[in-house]
Design a protein around this motif. Structure first.
Motif, PDB file in Angstrom:
ATOM      1  N   ASP A 194       0.844  -1.206   0.000  1.00 17.66           N
ATOM      2  CA  ASP A 194       0.000   0.000   0.000  1.00 17.66           C
ATOM      3  C   ASP A 194       0.881   1.259   0.000  1.00 17.66           C
ATOM      4  OD1 ASP A 194      -2.446   1.646   0.565  1.00 17.66           O
ATOM      5  OD2 ASP A 194      -1.339   2.006   2.428  1.00 17.66           O
ATOM      6  N   SER A 195       1.968   1.190   0.753  1.00 16.11           N
ATOM      7  CA  SER A 195       2.854   2.338   0.824  1.00 16.11           C
ATOM      8  C   SER A 195       3.538   2.591  -0.535  1.00 16.11           C
ATOM      9  CB  SER A 195       3.886   2.080   1.923  1.00 16.11           C
ATOM     10  OG  SER A 195       4.625   3.209   2.152  1.00 16.11           O
ATOM     11  N   LEU A 196       3.992   1.498  -1.162  1.00 19.82           N
ATOM     12  CA  LEU A 196       4.595   1.642  -2.497  1.00 19.82           C
ATOM     13  C   LEU A 196       3.557   2.232  -3.465  1.00 19.82           C
ATOM     14  CD1 LEU A 196       6.661   1.171  -4.774  1.00 19.82           C
ATOM     15  CD2 LEU A 196       6.031  -1.244  -4.769  1.00 19.82           C
ATOM     16  N   ASN A 197       2.325   1.757  -3.373  1.00 21.65           N
ATOM     17  CA  ASN A 197       1.271   2.265  -4.267  1.00 21.65           C
ATOM     18  C   ASN A 197       1.101   3.775  -4.114  1.00 21.65           C
ATOM     19  OD1 ASN A 197       0.865  -0.387  -4.882  1.00 21.65           O
ATOM     20  ND2 ASN A 197      -1.099  -0.586  -3.808  1.00 21.65           N
ATOM     21  N   ARG A 198       1.157   4.266  -2.889  1.00 24.77           N
ATOM     22  CA  ARG A 198       0.918   5.701  -2.674  1.00 24.77           C
ATOM     23  C   ARG A 198       2.137   6.565  -3.009  1.00 24.77           C
ATOM     24  NH1 ARG A 198       0.618   6.467   2.281  1.00 24.77           N
ATOM     25  NH2 ARG A 198       0.712   4.336   3.049  1.00 24.77           N
ATOM     26  N   TRP A 199       3.352   6.024  -2.829  1.00 24.09           N
ATOM     27  CA  TRP A 199       4.546   6.873  -3.003  1.00 24.09           C
ATOM     28  C   TRP A 199       5.170   6.770  -4.388  1.00 24.09           C
ATOM     29  CZ3 TRP A 199       5.820  10.662   0.319  1.00 24.09           C
ATOM     30  CH2 TRP A 199       5.186  10.641   1.568  1.00 24.09           C
ATOM     31  N   TRP A 200       4.752   5.770  -5.182  1.00 26.09           N
ATOM     32  CA  TRP A 200       5.411   5.565  -6.478  1.00 26.09           C
ATOM     33  C   TRP A 200       5.300   6.787  -7.393  1.00 26.09           C
ATOM     34  CZ3 TRP A 200       9.071   3.183  -8.805  1.00 26.09           C
ATOM     35  CH2 TRP A 200       9.116   3.155 -10.207  1.00 26.09           C
ATOM     36  N   TRP A 201       4.053   7.197  -7.683  1.00 30.53           N
ATOM     37  CA  TRP A 201       3.904   8.285  -8.663  1.00 30.53           C
ATOM     38  C   TRP A 201       4.457   9.613  -8.158  1.00 30.53           C
ATOM     39  CZ3 TRP A 201       3.394   6.815 -13.415  1.00 30.53           C
ATOM     40  CH2 TRP A 201       2.793   5.589 -13.691  1.00 30.53           C
ATOM     41  N   LEU A 250       7.484  -6.988  -4.216  1.00 25.58           N
ATOM     42  CA  LEU A 250       6.453  -5.943  -4.268  1.00 25.58           C
ATOM     43  C   LEU A 250       6.187  -5.606  -5.737  1.00 25.58           C
ATOM     44  CD1 LEU A 250       7.572  -3.567  -1.353  1.00 25.58           C
ATOM     45  CD2 LEU A 250       5.671  -5.202  -1.340  1.00 25.58           C
ATOM     46  N   THR A 251       4.995  -5.063  -6.003  1.00 24.16           N
ATOM     47  CA  THR A 251       4.597  -4.783  -7.388  1.00 24.16           C
ATOM     48  C   THR A 251       4.467  -3.285  -7.612  1.00 24.16           C
ATOM     49  OG1 THR A 251       3.320  -6.820  -7.269  1.00 24.16           O
ATOM     50  CG2 THR A 251       2.837  -5.371  -9.133  1.00 24.16           C
ATOM     51  N   ILE A 252       5.167  -2.795  -8.610  1.00 22.15           N
ATOM     52  CA  ILE A 252       5.049  -1.367  -8.938  1.00 22.15           C
ATOM     53  C   ILE A 252       3.642  -1.115  -9.504  1.00 22.15           C
ATOM     54  CG2 ILE A 252       5.913   0.412 -10.534  1.00 22.15           C
ATOM     55  CD1 ILE A 252       8.705  -0.546  -9.794  1.00 22.15           C
ATOM     56  N   PRO A 253       2.959  -0.088  -8.972  1.00 21.42           N
ATOM     57  CA  PRO A 253       1.549   0.104  -9.329  1.00 21.42           C
ATOM     58  C   PRO A 253       1.359   0.738 -10.711  1.00 21.42           C
ATOM     59  CG  PRO A 253       2.244   1.839  -7.850  1.00 21.42           C
ATOM     60  CD  PRO A 253       3.426   0.934  -8.007  1.00 21.42           C
ATOM     61  N   ASP A 254       1.820   0.037 -11.731  1.00 20.58           N
ATOM     62  CA  ASP A 254       1.698   0.564 -13.097  1.00 20.58           C
ATOM     63  C   ASP A 254       1.545  -0.624 -14.045  1.00 20.58           C
ATOM     64  OD1 ASP A 254       1.887   1.731 -15.554  1.00 20.58           O
ATOM     65  OD2 ASP A 254       3.872   2.635 -15.241  1.00 20.58           O
TER      66      ASP A 254
END
Ligand code: BYC
Length: 323
Positions: A194-201, A250-254
């Motif tokens: 969830d954290s990666l999802n929010r901070w990626w972009w 972990l999966t990059i949200p793209d």
């Protein structure tokens, strides 16, 4: 196109040509050297934004010092936040070599007329955000600042060398937090994802607008301040980070991300630039909160500044009396 904030009088063509020849030879420009007024103003703009970013950047993490899950984590986080204060002070010192007073720059930040990195206007809602900030935000900063360590202005370039060493420690502590959480219970793994999802972009936005929409890049590149473009650095960061995410499951949200064999680049989906500009212009999730916190800290610290000034005056008095 010259951004309005750095408009300056025309320069003597001979001095300008000599200055540009020095840059072309790879020489470093030092504070007492002649420099075009626009070079000086561009550096003050960029370095002061950088110093403000370090100082505002302490806030999202400072929020978690009392809630770190162990003494070891607390000590690392405190050391990191303290480093960021040091980076800010170090770069403010650098701006003063260009003939400005840091107090004026800080007043611009408090008045809301100076920029700082968009990334610090997002909330830190879970412990995993401390991991994502270290891994992604410091990771992006290292990519950008390793390039700036070769900038033509000596005091800024040297500051970057030292700062990058500390940023490496910051990145490692963040990546380790993400590694531990991702390999933990399903809930911990979900927290890291969830954290990666929010901070990626927002991390990709740290590198600034596309090159075609970057009014400062032309001048900064011509004068050797920027050695790589916003898009080049962003691509470098993406290429590095894809493998790191995979390594910790972990999966990059793209979903649109594809590896291009011909260019050896990970191509990614379009960035939401409307969101970026909204945050840069002051309307992000935490812009108001961040500035309010800085203003309060500044007001609360007034007595320290007064005491330091009184102490300095006494020292001068006693030195003069002894002479
Ligand atoms: N956020 O022409 P462009 C850290 C602005 S902190 C906000 O491409 P340039 C850390 C830009 O200023 C390290 N504004 O600009 C701390 C310009 O506006 P003005 C932060 C942005 O200068 C705590 C306009 O958009 N790093 O590591 O060629 C915890 C057009 O842009 C942003 C630095 O400060 C943004 N993301 O390139 C953890 C690095 N992007 O001034 C970590 C130093 C663009 O014309 N700075 N803008 O009104 C740079 O490398 C460059 O200034 C940038 C932008 C790549 C950021």
């Amino acid at each position: 196109m010259t951004p309005a904030s750095v408009v300056a009088p025309a320069e003597d063509p001979k001095r300008l040509a000599d200055f540009e020849a020095r840059i072309a030879r790879g020489e470093t420009i030092e504070p007492k050297d002649w420099m075009p007024e626009r070079y000086r103003r561009q550096l003050i703009r960029m370095m002061s934004q950088h110093a403000h970013s370090e100082v505002v950047g302490m806030l999202p993490e400072g929020n978690w010092i009392t809630r770190a899950p162990s003494l070891r984590r607390k000590m690392s986080l405190m050391a990191k936040v303290q480093d960021e204060a040091g980076h800010g002070l170090y770069i403010y010192c650098g701006t003063e070599t260009l003939g400005v007073d840091r107090h004026d720059l800080i007043l611009q930040l408090l008045a809301g007329t100076a920029k700082y990195s968009s990334i610090f206007n997002y909330p830190t809602i879970s412990w995993a955000d401390m991991g994502a900030i270290g891994w992604l935000v410091d990771g992006a900063a290292i990519v950008n600042q390793t390039m700036l360590a070769k900038a033509s202005y000596g005091p800024y370039a040297r500051a970057m060398v030292r700062i990058c060493k500390e940023e490496n420690f910051h990145k490692r502590q963040g990546f380790e937090i993400m590694t531990v959480l991702s390999g933990g219970t399903p809930e911990q793994h979900a927290m890291a994802q969830d954290s990666l999802n929010r901070w990626w972009w927002p991390s990709l936005m740290m590198f600034g607008p596309h090159d075609a929409d970057s009014p400062n890049s032309g001048e900064l590149s011509r004068w050797g301040i920027k050695r790589k473009s916003n898009d080049e650095l962003r691509q470098r960061f993406v290429n590095m980070t894809v493998a790191q995410a995979k390594a910790i499951n972990l999966t990059i949200p793209d979903e649109g991300m594809r590896f291009n064999e011909a260019t050896a680049n990970w191509e990614f989906s379009a960035i939401n630039w409307d969101d970026f500009w909204r945050v840069v212009k002051g309307d992000g999730p935490c812009n108001r909160e961040r500035l309010a916190a800085r203003r309060k800290a500044h007001d609360d610290g007034a007595w320290v500044r007064e005491a330091a000034a009184a102490h300095a005056a006494k020292q001068t008095e006693s030195t003069e009396a002894a002479a």
